[in-house]
Write a protein that holds these residues in place. Structure first.
Motif, PDB file in Angstrom:
ATOM      1  N   GLY A 162      -1.537  -6.510  -5.550  1.00  0.00           N
ATOM      2  CA  GLY A 162      -0.292  -7.130  -5.092  1.00  0.00           C
ATOM      3  C   GLY A 162       0.713  -6.030  -4.871  1.00  0.00           C
ATOM      4  O   GLY A 162       1.069  -5.702  -3.734  1.00  0.00           O
ATOM      5  N   ASN A 163       1.180  -5.431  -5.980  1.00  0.00           N
ATOM      6  CA  ASN A 163       1.883  -4.162  -5.897  1.00  0.00           C
ATOM      7  C   ASN A 163       0.830  -3.059  -5.762  1.00  0.00           C
ATOM      8  O   ASN A 163      -0.369  -3.332  -5.701  1.00  0.00           O
ATOM      9  N   VAL A 164       1.268  -1.805  -5.773  1.00  0.00           N
ATOM     10  CA  VAL A 164       0.316  -0.703  -5.621  1.00  0.00           C
ATOM     11  C   VAL A 164       0.783   0.478  -6.466  1.00  0.00           C
ATOM     12  O   VAL A 164       1.990   0.686  -6.653  1.00  0.00           O
ATOM     13  N   SER A 165      -0.150   1.230  -7.014  1.00  0.00           N
ATOM     14  CA  SER A 165       0.171   2.426  -7.784  1.00  0.00           C
ATOM     15  C   SER A 165      -0.822   3.523  -7.421  1.00  0.00           C
ATOM     16  O   SER A 165      -1.937   3.241  -6.975  1.00  0.00           O
ATOM     17  N   PHE A 166      -0.409   4.787  -7.593  1.00  0.00           N
ATOM     18  CA  PHE A 166      -1.301   5.897  -7.248  1.00  0.00           C
ATOM     19  C   PHE A 166      -1.818   6.561  -8.524  1.00  0.00           C
ATOM     20  O   PHE A 166      -1.192   6.489  -9.593  1.00  0.00           O
ATOM     21  N   ASN A 167      -2.954   7.226  -8.395  1.00  0.00           N
ATOM     22  CA  ASN A 167      -3.571   7.921  -9.510  1.00  0.00           C
ATOM     23  C   ASN A 167      -3.157   9.394  -9.520  1.00  0.00           C
ATOM     24  O   ASN A 167      -2.822   9.956  -8.470  1.00  0.00           O
ATOM     25  N   PRO A 168      -3.184  10.052 -10.687  1.00  0.00           N
ATOM     26  CA  PRO A 168      -2.712  11.442 -10.792  1.00  0.00           C
ATOM     27  C   PRO A 168      -3.424  12.408  -9.843  1.00  0.00           C
ATOM     28  O   PRO A 168      -2.799  13.338  -9.323  1.00  0.00           O
ATOM     29  N   ASP A 172       0.865  -1.179   0.000  1.00  0.00           N
ATOM     30  CA  ASP A 172       0.000   0.000   0.000  1.00  0.00           C
ATOM     31  C   ASP A 172       0.900   1.228   0.000  1.00  0.00           C
ATOM     32  O   ASP A 172       2.135   1.121   0.129  1.00  0.00           O
ATOM     33  N   LEU A 173       0.304   2.410  -0.137  1.00  0.00           N
ATOM     34  CA  LEU A 173       1.092   3.632  -0.252  1.00  0.00           C
ATOM     35  C   LEU A 173       0.341   4.829   0.324  1.00  0.00           C
ATOM     36  O   LEU A 173      -0.858   4.773   0.587  1.00  0.00           O
ATOM     37  N   CYS A 174       1.061   5.925   0.482  1.00  0.00           N
ATOM     38  CA  CYS A 174       0.475   7.218   0.848  1.00  0.00           C
ATOM     39  C   CYS A 174       1.525   8.291   0.664  1.00  0.00           C
ATOM     40  O   CYS A 174       2.717   8.005   0.482  1.00  0.00           O
ATOM     41  N   PHE A 175       1.076   9.536   0.713  1.00  0.00           N
ATOM     42  CA  PHE A 175       1.983  10.687   0.711  1.00  0.00           C
ATOM     43  C   PHE A 175       1.973  11.331   2.096  1.00  0.00           C
ATOM     44  O   PHE A 175       0.954  11.320   2.795  1.00  0.00           O
ATOM     45  N   ALA A 176       3.118  11.890   2.465  1.00  0.00           N
ATOM     46  CA  ALA A 176       3.238  12.641   3.715  1.00  0.00           C
ATOM     47  C   ALA A 176       4.029  13.909   3.432  1.00  0.00           C
ATOM     48  O   ALA A 176       4.523  14.118   2.313  1.00  0.00           O
ATOM     49  N   PHE A 177       4.174  14.755   4.457  1.00  0.00           N
ATOM     50  CA  PHE A 177       4.792  16.063   4.268  1.00  0.00           C
ATOM     51  C   PHE A 177       5.867  16.292   5.325  1.00  0.00           C
ATOM     52  O   PHE A 177       5.726  15.869   6.473  1.00  0.00           O
ATOM     53  N   TYR A 178       6.939  16.981   4.913  1.00  0.00           N
ATOM     54  CA  TYR A 178       8.042  17.184   5.848  1.00  0.00           C
ATOM     55  C   TYR A 178       8.558  18.617   5.821  1.00  0.00           C
ATOM     56  O   TYR A 178       8.388  19.352   4.860  1.00  0.00           O
ATOM     57  N   LYS A 179       9.213  18.980   6.943  1.00  0.00           N
ATOM     58  CA  LYS A 179      10.031  20.179   7.054  1.00  0.00           C
ATOM     59  C   LYS A 179      11.477  19.726   7.239  1.00  0.00           C
ATOM     60  O   LYS A 179      11.745  18.691   7.858  1.00  0.00           O
ATOM     61  N   ALA A 180      12.416  20.499   6.733  1.00  0.00           N
ATOM     62  CA  ALA A 180      13.827  20.137   6.841  1.00  0.00           C
ATOM     63  C   ALA A 180      14.426  20.661   8.138  1.00  0.00           C
ATOM     64  O   ALA A 180      14.063  21.731   8.629  1.00  0.00           O
ATOM     65  N   SER A 181      15.342  19.883   8.697  1.00  0.00           N
ATOM     66  CA  SER A 181      16.145  20.274   9.852  1.00  0.00           C
ATOM     67  C   SER A 181      17.608  20.074   9.472  1.00  0.00           C
ATOM     68  O   SER A 181      18.033  18.951   9.196  1.00  0.00           O
ATOM     69  N   THR A 182      18.378  21.170   9.449  1.00  0.00           N
ATOM     70  CA  THR A 182      19.736  21.121   8.915  1.00  0.00           C
ATOM     71  C   THR A 182      20.760  21.333  10.010  1.00  0.00           C
ATOM     72  O   THR A 182      20.852  22.419  10.595  1.00  0.00           O
ATOM     73  N   GLY A 183      21.522  20.301  10.301  1.00  0.00           N
ATOM     74  CA  GLY A 183      22.616  20.407  11.243  1.00  0.00           C
ATOM     75  C   GLY A 183      23.919  20.681  10.525  1.00  0.00           C
ATOM     76  O   GLY A 183      23.940  21.098   9.361  1.00  0.00           O
ATOM     77  N   ASN A 184      25.027  20.450  11.203  1.00  0.00           N
ATOM     78  CA  ASN A 184      26.341  20.654  10.603  1.00  0.00           C
ATOM     79  C   ASN A 184      26.680  19.542   9.624  1.00  0.00           C
ATOM     80  O   ASN A 184      27.248  19.788   8.554  1.00  0.00           O
ATOM     81  N   GLN A 185      26.316  18.298   9.961  1.00  0.00           N
ATOM     82  CA  GLN A 185      26.655  17.151   9.129  1.00  0.00           C
ATOM     83  C   GLN A 185      25.422  16.357   8.672  1.00  0.00           C
ATOM     84  O   GLN A 185      25.563  15.434   7.880  1.00  0.00           O
ATOM     85  N   ARG A 186      24.249  16.715   9.151  1.00  0.00           N
ATOM     86  CA  ARG A 186      23.079  15.883   8.892  1.00  0.00           C
ATOM     87  C   ARG A 186      21.886  16.733   8.470  1.00  0.00           C
ATOM     88  O   ARG A 186      21.639  17.801   9.025  1.00  0.00           O
TER      89      ARG A 186
END
Length: 506
Positions: free
Chosen positions: A55-61, A21-35
């Motif tokens: 069996g597999n999964v695909s999303f629609n536009p 199965d699948l889904c979309f999620a949302f993120y904010k970036a956190s920027t350290g010195n090395q990570r």
């Protein structure tokens, strides 16, 4: 991600019929010195017509259009998540690569951020990767070292190609026999920071070394003074004048307990860019500070960057004729997602934060006029009390990473005079908490946490380290002295509280 988001994703993606199965999620970036970290804030689950399961999964536009519209509106990056019916850290199939290769340029064009791909195995193990633009129309996979799930506990999923399991000799046989090799392998690969390398921080550093932690970060601008010698672990007269972080780093290397030991020693404040970015590289932080401004910064880090912070403090007072101790208590607690913040717990107030930033707490005439119960006038701790507090903080740490019997510690306070440990404290924030409101905001909030620190600069200048990187200092552009600095500090903090719909007690 938080534990709550992890549960909702797992419930949707791991299917009883063993199909993907699948889904979309949302993120904010956190920027350290090395990570660089993608902080998952929200999920948009598919409706019936949004994907095809076969069996597999695909999303629609239309589903992709909904996700990109929401990301653009809220200035989010996009995470594409799917499941595999196999356990462990997952590699990518040909179909997976084709799907994410198709998404990478489209998401970058719309959001300006790289798409993050994630896969969950049938046992709940996460794997993740960034798709970075390396040339025109070319996007390459950058595999993540870890995926962290933060809440009451801290669960870290490791990419063993990048973070292989460590090996242990006989010197750790008793430790491993207490909780088993799997937990030890997980604990030892964590990157742990200690902010404040005084009496409590130095003991915690010793404990972490002997627990098998290989990657440590020490952040403290102070040098060793004669008045520290009765409380600072292993320090002697010959060490006066050294940076505390350098002294403890060298001392722990001399123990020669872990061949892969890596310690980053930074003579900076957590409120300075160098210190803050180093903290953002960590999986967990120990707060061993006693001033409100660094506590405010650490509080913000815990929530806006999903990095749990274990904090503690000691309060002692002698009786009126100095013949004995009047009262002594010490308190330890863990702050971060799904836990109470330091401000709601009463560890600092916004007014004390702005007072420290104004510089008045370095003014002896101002301090003389403060009430006796003000935090500046609280009694000093002694080594025995520091030892006890460090032990309570290490218990908080082990509880969070081991999670024995599914029980998690909330705040605990020891009353020395009566020998009681109080654990009847709130462990969730107030509804209008402005710190909680910054949950998962990452870099968009981190800039608020930066302040110049004159005492840290003075300490570094005194040592005159020729190879030490310079710190950019904000130019106040003022000709009206300390009064303008105070107003600037109050305005900066007041804007933060007003923007967060909180209150600012002036």
């Amino acid at each position: 991600m938080t534990e709550d988001i992890n549960v909702s994703l797992s419930n949707h993606l791991i299917r009883d019929d063993e199909q993907e199965d699948l889904c979309f999620a949302f993120y904010k970036a956190s920027t350290g010195n090395q990570r660089i970290t993608a902080l998952i804030n929200e999920v948009i689950f598919p409706e019936i017509d949004d994907r095809n399961i076969h069996g597999n999964v695909s999303f629609n536009p239309d589903y992709f259009d909904k996700a990109t519209s929401y990301a653009l509106k809220n200035e989010y990056g996009i995470v594409f998540i799917h499941s595999h019916p196999f356990p462990g850290w997952q590699r990518m199939s040909t179909d997976d690569i084709e799907a994410e290769t198709m998404l990478a340029p489209r998401v970058k064009a719309i959001t300006g951020l790289p798409v993050v791909g994630m896969t969950i195995g049938s046992d709940g193990t996460w794997s993740a990767r960034f798709w970075e633009k390396t040339a025109s129309k070319t996007y390459d996979i950058k595999w993540c070292e870890t995926v962290r799930v933060v809440g009451n506990g801290l669960n870290i999923h490791y990419n063993e190609n990048l973070k292989p399991k460590p090996k242990f000799g006989q010197e750790f046989s008793r430790t491993i026999s207490s909780w088993g090799p799997s937990k030890q392998e997980s604990i030892s690969r964590m990157k742990v920071g200690i902010v404040g390398m005084g009496s409590v921080g130095s003991i915690i550093a010793e404990a972490l070394l002997r627990t098998g932690i290989e990657n440590l970060v020490f952040i403290d601008f102070d040098t060793i003074e004669r008045k520290n010698l009765d409380r600072l672990l292993a320090a002697s007269e010959k060490d006066i004048g050294k940076f505390k972080v350098d002294f403890q780093k060298n001392r722990l290397f001399d123990v020669n307990l872990r061949k892969g030991l890596d310690i980053e020693a930074l003579p900076y404040s957590i409120t300075e860019k160098t210190g803050l970015e180093a903290a953002l590289d960590c999986d967990l932080l120990f707060s061993c500070v006693d001033m409100p401004l660094p506590r405010f910064t650490l509080d913000g880090i815990a929530y806006s960057n999903f990095i749990p912070v274990i904090d503690g403090g000691i309060d002692t007072n002698p009786n009126s004729d100095l013949s004995n101790i009047e009262q002594a208590r010490w308190k330890a607690h863990t702050v971060g997602p799904q836990r109470i913040c330091m401000q709601c717990l009463g560890q600092y107030t916004p007014s004390d934060v702005s007072l420290e930033q104004s510089g008045e707490l370095d003014n002896p005439y101002y301090i003389k006029g403060l009430p006796k119960d003000h935090f500046v006038n609280r009694g000093e701790n002694v080594f025995g009390f520091s030892l006890s507090l460090a032990g309570m903080e290490i218990q908080q740490f082990l509880s969070m990473v081991l999670q024995p019997k599914g029980i998690y510690y909330g705040p605990k306070e020891m009353d020395f005079n009566f020998g009681n440990i109080d654990f009847d404290f709130e462990n969730s924030c107030e509804k209008d908490c402005h710190i909680k409101a910054q949950l998962g905001q990452g870099d968009s909030f981190n800039k608020i946490l930066l302040f110049d620190h004159p005492n840290a600069e003075k300490s570094r200048n005194k040592i005159q380290e020729p190879t030490m990187p310079k710190v950019k200092k904000a130019n106040p552009k003022t000709s009206s002295g300390k009064d303008s600095i105070i107003k600037k500090a109050i305005r900066k903090l007041k804007n933060l509280f007003d923007d967060s719909k909180g209150t600012f007690p002036f």
